[in-house]
Design a protein around this motif. Structure first.
Motif, PDB file in Angstrom:
ATOM      1  N   ALA A  71      39.765  48.979  39.469  1.00 48.21           N
ATOM      2  CA  ALA A  71      39.083  47.701  39.237  1.00 48.21           C
ATOM      3  C   ALA A  71      37.788  47.666  40.033  1.00 48.21           C
ATOM      4  N   PRO A  72      36.641  47.947  39.404  1.00 47.70           N
ATOM      5  CA  PRO A  72      35.370  48.012  40.119  1.00 47.70           C
ATOM      6  C   PRO A  72      34.731  46.648  40.381  1.00 47.70           C
ATOM      7  N   PHE A  73      35.390  45.559  40.012  1.00 47.19           N
ATOM      8  CA  PHE A  73      34.816  44.232  40.196  1.00 47.19           C
ATOM      9  C   PHE A  73      35.939  43.253  40.505  1.00 47.19           C
ATOM     10  N   ALA A  74      35.558  42.056  40.943  1.00 48.02           N
ATOM     11  CA  ALA A  74      36.524  40.982  41.166  1.00 48.02           C
ATOM     12  C   ALA A  74      35.926  39.694  40.633  1.00 48.02           C
ATOM     13  N   VAL A  75      36.786  38.786  40.243  1.00 45.56           N
ATOM     14  CA  VAL A  75      36.369  37.462  39.829  1.00 45.56           C
ATOM     15  C   VAL A  75      36.703  36.522  40.987  1.00 45.56           C
ATOM     16  N   MET A  76      35.737  35.676  41.379  1.00 46.88           N
ATOM     17  CA  MET A  76      35.965  34.716  42.456  1.00 46.88           C
ATOM     18  C   MET A  76      36.133  33.326  41.861  1.00 46.88           C
ATOM     19  N   VAL A  77      37.162  32.621  42.326  1.00 49.07           N
ATOM     20  CA  VAL A  77      37.467  31.285  41.837  1.00 49.07           C
ATOM     21  C   VAL A  77      37.616  30.356  43.037  1.00 49.07           C
ATOM     22  N   ARG A  78      36.929  29.230  42.995  1.00 49.40           N
ATOM     23  CA  ARG A  78      37.059  28.234  44.062  1.00 49.40           C
ATOM     24  C   ARG A  78      38.265  27.352  43.783  1.00 49.40           C
TER      25      ARG A  78
END
Length: 150
Positions: A71-78
């Motif tokens: 997984a070369p990326f991440a999703v950020m959620v507040r």
């Protein structure tokens, strides 16, 4: 930009591929607290999260999903309460990559991996800290955002 009831209002909408759209959508709703917004056939689900959204889709043209390639990326959620969110995610089987921790830039965050290997970071604002106070450098103000320097 015109409003469209078939499209989330968010300016940025991650589209993530999963081997089974229905199973992934159910998992994300149960584990992360997302809400189903729109189902398009059996190949695409829009999920709401706060004032944002994520789209769950099946793999395209046989392309591998993150579990197969890393997984070369991440999703950020507040979120409102990162500790409660972390407990819920761990209880329902999310693989915790880093436990909740507080950072000098005013956020408390944890990271995990979902049922298909996608990386997610959940973040709770715990203080309003001007970027220069923790070593950040303000380059430009985004439209419709608060003043980040003062």
């Amino acid at each position: 930009m015109i409003a469209n009831r078939s499209m989330p209002a968010s300016a940025v909408i991650p589209v993530l591929a999963y081997p089974d759209v229905e199973t992934a959508s159910r998992w994300l709703c149960q584990v992360f607290g997302f809400e189903q917004r729109l189902i398009i056939g059996n190949h695409r689900h829009q999920l709401g999260v706060g004032d944002g959204a994520v789209v769950v889709t099946g793999p395209k043209n046989g392309e591998p999903i993150p579990k197969q390639i890393g997984a070369p990326f991440a999703v950020m959620v507040r979120v409102e309460d990162v500790d409660a969110h972390h407990k819920r995610a761990a209880r329902h089987g999310a693989v915790i990559l880093s436990p909740p921790a507080s950072y000098p830039y005013g956020e408390r965050q944890y990271s995990c991996r979902d049922c298909a290997g996608h990386h997610w970071t959940f973040s709770q604002s715990i203080a309003d800290i001007a970027p220069p106070e923790w070593g950040g450098i303000v380059v430009a103000k985004a439209p419709n955002s608060p003043d980040v320097e003062s």
